[in-house]
Design an enzyme around this catalytic site. Structure first.
Site, PDB file in Angstrom:
ATOM      1  N   TYR A  21       0.829  -1.208   0.000  1.00 32.78           N
ATOM      2  CA  TYR A  21       0.000   0.000   0.000  1.00 32.78           C
ATOM      3  C   TYR A  21       0.866   1.262   0.000  1.00 32.78           C
ATOM      4  CZ  TYR A  21      -2.996   3.765   1.543  1.00 32.78           C
ATOM      5  OH  TYR A  21      -3.637   4.969   1.641  1.00 32.78           O
ATOM      6  N   HIS A  38       4.583  10.169  -0.285  1.00 31.86           N
ATOM      7  CA  HIS A  38       3.423  10.334  -1.159  1.00 31.86           C
ATOM      8  C   HIS A  38       3.239  11.819  -1.464  1.00 31.86           C
ATOM      9  CE1 HIS A  38       1.317   6.361   0.224  1.00 31.86           C
ATOM     10  NE2 HIS A  38       2.514   6.160  -0.294  1.00 31.86           N
ATOM     11  N   HIS A  72       3.491  13.750   2.263  1.00 29.82           N
ATOM     12  CA  HIS A  72       3.597  13.073   3.555  1.00 29.82           C
ATOM     13  C   HIS A  72       4.388  11.779   3.389  1.00 29.82           C
ATOM     14  CE1 HIS A  72      -0.035  11.418   1.674  1.00 29.82           C
ATOM     15  NE2 HIS A  72       0.202  10.305   2.355  1.00 29.82           N
ATOM     16  N   HIS A 117       4.941   7.702   4.925  1.00 28.28           N
ATOM     17  CA  HIS A 117       4.532   6.547   5.708  1.00 28.28           C
ATOM     18  C   HIS A 117       5.814   5.804   6.068  1.00 28.28           C
ATOM     19  CE1 HIS A 117       0.182   6.578   4.647  1.00 28.28           C
ATOM     20  NE2 HIS A 117       0.638   7.210   3.565  1.00 28.28           N
TER      21      HIS A 117
END
Length: 168
Positions: A4, A99, A108, A110
């Site tokens: 993801y 992203h 941002h 992850h």
């Protein structure tokens, strides 16, 4: 989760949202994977980590829009390395992905951090995620760190990000 955040596999339709991804402190066995990617590590965690065991800690944080992508990459690398290096210098495997959107409204990151300490002992994937054996480390899995727990980890992590983002 790795697929993801890196926008691969079932999430490849949104691949343009992932501007950059990287990993660090991975044990040797994922590198034996023909594809040479960190996704192999996270898939192995899904398979071999004990039932109801935590596979990783995830942090999602906004990136300063004033920084260009190269500056954001450097900032994310530095932050990930700091968080994945324990008090005694031990290293934890991590993967992060930046992203973006076309208008740069919400850049941002992850960040996934494994709690398993990369102690340098050669293990295969199934052994890596077994319980650690303090008396005979080579016969057990990689030990889990206790440093990434609760407010005693979260609050200093937030402060560190604020400091590093402001300095950048």
């Amino acid at each position: 989760k790795c697929a993801y955040i890196t926008r691969t596999e079932n999430y490849a339709k949104k691949a343009d949202e992932c501007a950059y991804s990287a990993s660090g402190n991975m044990p040797k066995w994922p590198k034996a994977n023909p594809r040479q990617d960190s996704a192999h590590y996270w898939k192995a965690a899904d398979i071999y980590e004990r039932d109801n065991g935590r596979l990783y800690r995830e942090i999602e944080f906004a990136l300063p829009r004033e920084l260009n992508l190269d500056q954001q990459k450097a900032l994310c690398h530095a932050f990930a390395e700091r968080l994945a290096t324990l008090d005694k210098g031990e290293k934890l495997p991590f993967t992060f992905a930046i992203h973006t959107d076309p208008d740069n409204h919400n850049p941002h990151c992850h960040l996934m951090i494994s709690e398993r300490v990369n102690d340098g002992i050669q293990r295969n994937a199934s052994t890596w995620f077994k319980r650690a054996s303090p008396k005979e480390p080579k016969k057990g899995g990689a030990a889990k760190s206790q440093e990434l727990k609760g407010k005693q980890w979260l609050e200093p992590t937030r402060q560190l990000w604020a400091q590093m983002a402001n300095e950048a």
